[in-house]
Write a protein that holds these residues in place. Sequence first.
Motif, PDB file in Angstrom:
ATOM      1  N   CYS A 146       0.853  -1.181   0.000  1.00 36.37           N
ATOM      2  CA  CYS A 146       0.000   0.000   0.000  1.00 36.37           C
ATOM      3  C   CYS A 146       0.898   1.244   0.000  1.00 36.37           C
ATOM      4  O   CYS A 146       2.083   1.179   0.360  1.00 36.37           O
ATOM      5  N   TRP A 147       0.338   2.396  -0.343  1.00 39.11           N
ATOM      6  CA  TRP A 147       1.121   3.634  -0.340  1.00 39.11           C
ATOM      7  C   TRP A 147       1.688   3.951   1.040  1.00 39.11           C
ATOM      8  O   TRP A 147       2.711   4.632   1.163  1.00 39.11           O
ATOM      9  N   CYS A 148       1.058   3.413   2.089  1.00 34.12           N
ATOM     10  CA  CYS A 148       1.526   3.693   3.444  1.00 34.12           C
ATOM     11  C   CYS A 148       2.684   2.793   3.860  1.00 34.12           C
ATOM     12  O   CYS A 148       3.290   2.993   4.913  1.00 34.12           O
ATOM     13  N   GLY A 149       2.986   1.777   3.036  1.00 35.09           N
ATOM     14  CA  GLY A 149       4.084   0.870   3.338  1.00 35.09           C
ATOM     15  C   GLY A 149       3.647  -0.467   3.898  1.00 35.09           C
ATOM     16  O   GLY A 149       4.448  -1.400   3.969  1.00 35.09           O
ATOM     17  N   LYS A 150       2.381  -0.586   4.320  1.00 30.63           N
ATOM     18  CA  LYS A 150       1.876  -1.866   4.820  1.00 30.63           C
ATOM     19  C   LYS A 150       1.594  -2.811   3.656  1.00 30.63           C
ATOM     20  O   LYS A 150       1.457  -2.378   2.507  1.00 30.63           O
ATOM     21  N   ARG A 151       1.470  -4.089   3.971  1.00 31.07           N
ATOM     22  CA  ARG A 151       1.171  -5.076   2.941  1.00 31.07           C
ATOM     23  C   ARG A 151      -0.197  -4.794   2.337  1.00 31.07           C
ATOM     24  O   ARG A 151      -1.187  -4.623   3.046  1.00 31.07           O
ATOM     25  N   ALA A 152      -0.257  -4.740   1.021  1.00 32.16           N
ATOM     26  CA  ALA A 152      -1.518  -4.497   0.329  1.00 32.16           C
ATOM     27  C   ALA A 152      -2.317  -5.789   0.262  1.00 32.16           C
ATOM     28  O   ALA A 152      -1.788  -6.844  -0.098  1.00 32.16           O
ATOM     29  N   THR A 153      -3.575  -5.711   0.608  1.00 29.50           N
ATOM     30  CA  THR A 153      -4.451  -6.883   0.607  1.00 29.50           C
ATOM     31  C   THR A 153      -5.694  -6.687  -0.247  1.00 29.50           C
ATOM     32  O   THR A 153      -6.429  -7.643  -0.488  1.00 29.50           O
ATOM     33  N   HIS A 154      -5.946  -5.464  -0.709  1.00 28.75           N
ATOM     34  CA  HIS A 154      -7.171  -5.167  -1.440  1.00 28.75           C
ATOM     35  C   HIS A 154      -6.851  -4.450  -2.755  1.00 28.75           C
ATOM     36  O   HIS A 154      -5.893  -3.661  -2.831  1.00 28.75           O
ATOM     37  N   ASN A 155      -7.686  -4.716  -3.753  1.00 29.46           N
ATOM     38  CA  ASN A 155      -7.557  -4.062  -5.048  1.00 29.46           C
ATOM     39  C   ASN A 155      -8.597  -2.951  -5.149  1.00 29.46           C
ATOM     40  O   ASN A 155      -9.791  -3.202  -4.966  1.00 29.46           O
ATOM     41  N   ALA A 156      -8.145  -1.743  -5.421  1.00 30.13           N
ATOM     42  CA  ALA A 156      -9.064  -0.610  -5.543  1.00 30.13           C
ATOM     43  C   ALA A 156      -9.118  -0.149  -6.998  1.00 30.13           C
ATOM     44  O   ALA A 156      -8.111  -0.175  -7.703  1.00 30.13           O
ATOM     45  N   ARG A 157     -10.301   0.265  -7.435  1.00 32.25           N
ATOM     46  CA  ARG A 157     -10.452   0.834  -8.776  1.00 32.25           C
ATOM     47  C   ARG A 157     -10.647   2.334  -8.659  1.00 32.25           C
ATOM     48  O   ARG A 157     -11.397   2.802  -7.789  1.00 32.25           O
ATOM     49  N   THR A 158      -9.976   3.068  -9.531  1.00 30.82           N
ATOM     50  CA  THR A 158     -10.162   4.517  -9.573  1.00 30.82           C
ATOM     51  C   THR A 158     -10.642   4.923 -10.960  1.00 30.82           C
ATOM     52  O   THR A 158     -10.266   4.308 -11.962  1.00 30.82           O
ATOM     53  N   GLU A 159     -11.481   5.932 -10.992  1.00 35.61           N
ATOM     54  CA  GLU A 159     -11.941   6.516 -12.250  1.00 35.61           C
ATOM     55  C   GLU A 159     -11.610   7.994 -12.213  1.00 35.61           C
ATOM     56  O   GLU A 159     -12.094   8.726 -11.343  1.00 35.61           O
ATOM     57  N   ASP A 160     -10.731   8.394 -13.122  1.00 33.39           N
ATOM     58  CA  ASP A 160     -10.228   9.773 -13.148  1.00 33.39           C
ATOM     59  C   ASP A 160      -9.638  10.155 -11.793  1.00 33.39           C
ATOM     60  O   ASP A 160      -9.812  11.292 -11.321  1.00 33.39           O
ATOM     61  N   GLY A 161      -8.960   9.194 -11.179  1.00 38.21           N
ATOM     62  CA  GLY A 161      -8.271   9.460  -9.923  1.00 38.21           C
ATOM     63  C   GLY A 161      -9.103   9.306  -8.673  1.00 38.21           C
ATOM     64  O   GLY A 161      -8.598   9.441  -7.564  1.00 38.21           O
ATOM     65  N   VAL A 162     -10.404   8.998  -8.818  1.00 39.54           N
ATOM     66  CA  VAL A 162     -11.300   8.885  -7.666  1.00 39.54           C
ATOM     67  C   VAL A 162     -11.661   7.419  -7.462  1.00 39.54           C
ATOM     68  O   VAL A 162     -12.083   6.730  -8.406  1.00 39.54           O
ATOM     69  N   MET A 163     -11.526   6.916  -6.244  1.00 36.63           N
ATOM     70  CA  MET A 163     -11.833   5.525  -5.956  1.00 36.63           C
ATOM     71  C   MET A 163     -13.331   5.267  -6.042  1.00 36.63           C
ATOM     72  O   MET A 163     -14.139   6.064  -5.562  1.00 36.63           O
ATOM     73  N   VAL A 164     -13.708   4.155  -6.679  1.00 37.21           N
ATOM     74  CA  VAL A 164     -15.113   3.780  -6.820  1.00 37.21           C
ATOM     75  C   VAL A 164     -15.323   2.384  -6.231  1.00 37.21           C
ATOM     76  O   VAL A 164     -14.403   1.568  -6.190  1.00 37.21           O
ATOM     77  N   THR A 165     -16.536   2.125  -5.775  1.00 34.09           N
ATOM     78  CA  THR A 165     -16.845   0.821  -5.184  1.00 34.09           C
ATOM     79  C   THR A 165     -18.059   0.179  -5.844  1.00 34.09           C
ATOM     80  O   THR A 165     -18.565  -0.825  -5.365  1.00 34.09           O
ATOM     81  N   GLU A 166     -18.521   0.758  -6.950  1.00 40.78           N
ATOM     82  CA  GLU A 166     -19.632   0.187  -7.703  1.00 40.78           C
ATOM     83  C   GLU A 166     -19.299   0.233  -9.183  1.00 40.78           C
ATOM     84  O   GLU A 166     -18.507   1.062  -9.630  1.00 40.78           O
ATOM     85  N   GLY A 167     -19.915  -0.671  -9.948  1.00 37.37           N
ATOM     86  CA  GLY A 167     -19.695  -0.702 -11.383  1.00 37.37           C
ATOM     87  C   GLY A 167     -19.489  -2.116 -11.877  1.00 37.37           C
ATOM     88  O   GLY A 167     -19.588  -3.087 -11.120  1.00 37.37           O
TER      89      GLY A 167
END
Length: 217
Positions: A146-167
Amino acid sequence: MAELHFFTGTMDSGKSTPALQTNHNHAARGRVGRIFTSHDRAGRAVLSSRLGLTHDALEVAPDFDFWRYVVSSLTAGGRIDYLICDEAQFYTPDQIDQLAKVVDELQIDVFAFGILTDFRTQLFPGSRRLVEVADRMNVLRVEALCWCGKRATHNARTEDGVMVTEGDVVVVGDVEAADEPPAHVAYEVLCRQHHRRNLTAARAKAVSLAPEPLPFG
């Protein structure tokens, strides 16, 4: 005895690189295989790694039948010792069952590579079925961060730089580079905490650069 192997990790954990390496290792020993993929970021019928390595592949559409393909190839005199199946999260549960049948009935090794969950933190149907039926499940050793340095466990989608959770579940994109402008559709790997907060690297940077609130009183 042939086995169905499932190699998994988050996006940016380099799962396509071991897929290519596995094919190389087996081919170097004289074994003959077939490579499959689905919705690769490099385009149709290509298996690609972010390291720049690519290999021609067979594109797996929703109506593709692994059992029929392998049996037809063998009946025609072809030789198949193993299958490399990248982007297996996009396969249907029926296709995963076909791969298991290829292993059990034809004694052909299958090496499947894919991510477990989508941008909504829900299991892909293909990955869920692989977890249920695979002989071996292997978590890739290269951990995405992750950007914070911790182990990444989740995949995030962004649209035009904004994170989305539907679609739509299947939308092709790549992991966003920090030094490039936001793509229309991109992906970013996050730890659980920052995924839950919708806090991407860009949003965290914007917050940190925001001016201090004016004092009152």
